[in-house]
Design an enzyme around this catalytic site. Structure first.
Site, mmCIF file in Angstrom:
data_model
loop_
_atom_site.group_PDB
_atom_site.id
_atom_site.type_symbol
_atom_site.label_atom_id
_atom_site.label_comp_id
_atom_site.label_asym_id
_atom_site.label_seq_id
_atom_site.Cartn_x
_atom_site.Cartn_y
_atom_site.Cartn_z
ATOM 1 N N ALA A 131 -22.698 -30.438 10.037
ATOM 2 C CA ALA A 131 -23.738 -29.657 10.003
ATOM 3 C C ALA A 131 -24.033 -29.937 11.523
ATOM 4 O O ALA A 131 -25.087 -29.115 12.488
ATOM 5 C CB ALA A 131 -24.543 -29.948 9.115
ATOM 6 N N LYS A 189 -4.488 -30.920 5.066
ATOM 7 C CA LYS A 189 -5.412 -30.653 5.400
ATOM 8 C C LYS A 189 -5.287 -31.342 6.898
ATOM 9 O O LYS A 189 -6.511 -31.442 7.506
ATOM 10 C CB LYS A 189 -6.056 -31.420 4.558
ATOM 11 N N TYR A 231 0.795 -0.815 -0.135
ATOM 12 C CA TYR A 231 -0.187 -0.190 0.199
ATOM 13 C C TYR A 231 0.866 1.250 0.131
ATOM 14 O O TYR A 231 1.876 1.111 -0.451
ATOM 15 C CB TYR A 231 -1.187 -0.148 1.083
ATOM 16 N N CYS A 286 -13.069 -16.175 5.591
ATOM 17 C CA CYS A 286 -12.645 -14.714 5.782
ATOM 18 C C CYS A 286 -12.012 -14.234 4.792
ATOM 19 O O CYS A 286 -11.782 -12.559 4.716
ATOM 20 C CB CYS A 286 -11.571 -15.518 6.904
#
Length: 643
Positions: free
Chosen positions: A395, A432, A172, A349
């Site tokens: 879930a 993983k 930046y 995210c």
């Protein structure tokens, strides 16, 4: 293990922090469209103050509308923003937090479609990201921009911030001045290293002059920025020393830029925890002020080791603070196994869209409450019920602990002998393995709130006859496509290969190059098997986050995996596959094993049975509609709160 170093106090300038855990600047995207602080912004930061973090640094806050990086980015370029920031700081302080405002200008990484004007920069050199040619700032404009940073700091102090941080990392504006790659100026702000450092050091001096020596200034820099740049850790070390001499109170060492090395900034699992610590240690050697380190510090053990070894004084828990705003409190209270883990998946995210009108802004796959702290609340139910959950995948496990925490009596059934469902299998390929942490945490939370687990039980109507409501989270099953010759070929499913039920031969072809196919291919190639992946689409593993995918593809190339895209399978035989490529048919032959990885379909044999019996039934996750793990866990959280 004793976490005494991490939990010990430290001073940044005149400000004392209660511990060494930092919430670094990360875009929450929860502000108002005009850049004002919203109530959701406040809720998000307050949750982390309550969670016990020693310091919170706000997301990048723009000092000039010309320098906006994204629509809706928080602003502080004029006095109209002070009141909103004041509400934020007051609430954070009420909850025991210390908060800095990060001051930012995107420079050439801004977009004209965002700001309505041409980007500005030290030199008129296009960024590889947006490819726009920026307008070079005049010398007078550079001095004016320095004043804009300083005046923004004055507003931050008036708004109640305990200090400010200058965003001098990730290419930046401040970094653009420091780097010879983006700074080709011939005035006093270009050329020699000390000239390129003039822009950030003058900002630091100006803030100290106007805000006082006791108002802390942090500067965030990158130890490395781009593969195409000469900026590396030795230049970063020189820069840090000059910034300290200018008056900086702390140096925050990040890594990566806006291109080439973004996979280090948002490090996936393939990068080891704390991988940037050697850089911070090298920089810290020449400094008398504290050093903050960033770089996949995802558990308290790594954090404690970094601080104890002297590699840094404070640790940035960026994505871990998204995964669990209570991280410091849980460490302090020795509840390590209750920390919802960051597994560096990048699925929610970073640059991920929401699932509904609630799910906007930043969040976390494994903690969907993030970003919705004021919306998704654990309110007790009007009537406490007995809930049966069939399926212990993501879930089902999420629904279980959330519903139990609210006060329901919850029992989980699964025909497998272990929990996890697709997560357990998804953890089998290389890089993983951290997915298993989430399964263990959900189980720990479930047990804490009284969930009963029954494994090795294939539930039916009789099993759940005494329950008030039933949740079907039975997941999905692999699709078996109707290819000619599929039975003769003896094709096997990737899910069975991952589970170890099928041992492939040495030459393997995988049909389907999505996430499952690509990761199965890596696992088999890692076992010294020769692998070919066939995919209809233009790219392999295109649903993966770009940084995860970049490293995955690099590894597949390293292993010599043959990746055939834009290739449609027509028929199978015992050792070959007929495909269509570029309009022509071709036979790929010589394979010992043909593996199918073409997706899943809902597996839901109990819904009609339950409804016919009059059971109030909920169907979630893949059992309802095939999706990704983020969909499944979010659905579980919402159901757990509403049931």
């Amino acid at each position: 293990m004793n976490f005494s170093k991490s939990l010990s106090p430290i001073k940044i300038g005149a400000v004392e922090l209660k511990n060494r855990y930092i919430v670094p600047a990360m875009g929450s995207h929860l502000g108002e469209p005009d850049g004002q602080v919203s109530q959701r912004t406040i809720d998000y930061y307050v949750a982390r103050a309550k969670g016990g973090y020693g310091l919170i640094v706000t997301e990048f806050t723009c000092v000039d509308p010309v320098g906006m990086a994204l629509p809706g980015q928080l602003g502080i370029w004029d006095d109209s923003f002070i009141e909103g920031h004041k509400r934020l700081t007051q609430e954070v302080h009420k909850n025991g937090g210390v908060i800095f405002s990060q001051l930012h200008h995107a420079g050439r990484l801004s977009y004209s479609m965002v700001t309505g004007t041409q980007p500005v920069a030290p030199s008129s050199i296009a960024s590889p990201v947006n490819k726009e040619i920026p307008r070079e700032l005049s010398t007078e404009e550079v001095y004016q921009l320095i004043e804009k940073y300083v005046n923004a700091a004055v507003r931050a102090k008036e708004a109640g911030y305990d200090g400010v941080e200058l965003h001098g990392a990730h290419q930046y504006m401040i970094a653009q001045f420091m780097s010879p790659y983006s700074n080709k100026r011939l005035d006093e702000f270009g050329g020699h290293f000390h000239n390129r450092m003039r822009f950030p050091t003058e900002i630091v001096k100006g803030i100290k002059e106007k805000c006082g020596k006791d108002f802390p200034v942090s500067v965030r820099i990158s130890a490395e920025e781009s593969e195409h740049d000469s900026w590396g850790v030795r230049q970063a070390r020189k820069a840090a020393k000059m910034l300290e001499e200018a008056g900086a109170d702390v140096i925050s060492v990040s890594i990566g830029g806006a291109y080439g090395t973004t996979y280090k900034t948002l490090a996936p699992q393939a990068l080891p925890p704390g991988f940037n610590a050697s850089n911070s240690a090298f920089i810290k050697e020449v400094l008398n002020i504290p050093v903050i380190i960033t770089g996949r510090i995802v558990d308290p053990y790594v954090a404690e080791d970094i601080i104890s070894s002297g590699s840094a004084d404070l640790v940035s828990l960026g994505r871990p603070s998204l995964a669990d705003p209570e991280f410091p409190n849980k460490v302090k209270e020795n509840r390590i196994d209750e920390i919802i883990p960051c597994v560096a998946c990048l699925q929610r995210c970073s640059e991920a869209g929401g699932r509904d009108e609630w799910d906007t802004g930043v969040s976390c796959t494994y903690n969907p409450f993030t970003g919705k702290e004021g919306i998704m609340k654990f309110n007790p139910p009007e009537v406490k019920k007995k809930i049966a959950i069939i399926g212990a995948g993501p879930a089902g496990l999420e629904t279980a602990w959330v519903a139990a925490k609210r006060g329901h009596s919850v029992t989980v059934f699964d025909k497998a002998n272990v929990p996890g469902g697709q997560i357990a299998l998804g953890a089998r390929p290389p890089y993983k393995q951290e997915l298993l942490k989430a399964v263990q945490t959900y189980m720990r939370l479930g047990k804490k709130y009284g969930v009963t687990y029954n494994f090795g039980v294939e539930a039916n109507l009789e099993t759940v006859k005494d329950f008030d409501e039933v949740v079907l989270a039975t997941g999905g099953e692999p699709i078996c496509p109707p290819f000619d010759g599929i039975e003769e070929a003896g094709a096997v499913q990737a899910i069975d290969v991952l589970a170890g039920k099928v041992v492939p031969g040495d030459r393997v072809i995988i049909i389907g190059g999505g996430q499952v196919g690509a990761e199965t291919g890596e696992m088999l190639a890692n076992q010294n098997r020769r692998v070919t992946i066939v995919e209809m689409k233009d790219a392999i593993a295109e649903e993966e986050h770009q940084d995860v995918r970049f490293l995955l593809i690099e590894r597949l190339k390293k292993y010599g995996v043959n990746m055939l895209t834009k290739t449609k399978v027509k028929a199978l035989s015992k050792d070959s596959v007929v495909v269509e490529r570029e309009g022509a048919e071709e036979r790929l032959s010589g394979f010992d094993t043909i593996v199918l990885a073409v997706g899943v379909k809902s597996y839901n044999p109990l819904e009609e049975i339950m409804k016919e019996a009059g059971k109030k039934t909920h169907v979630i996750g893949d059992a309802n509609k095939p999706g990704d793990i983020t969909d499944a866990i979010y659905a579980g959280a919402k159901l757990g709160l509403s049931i």
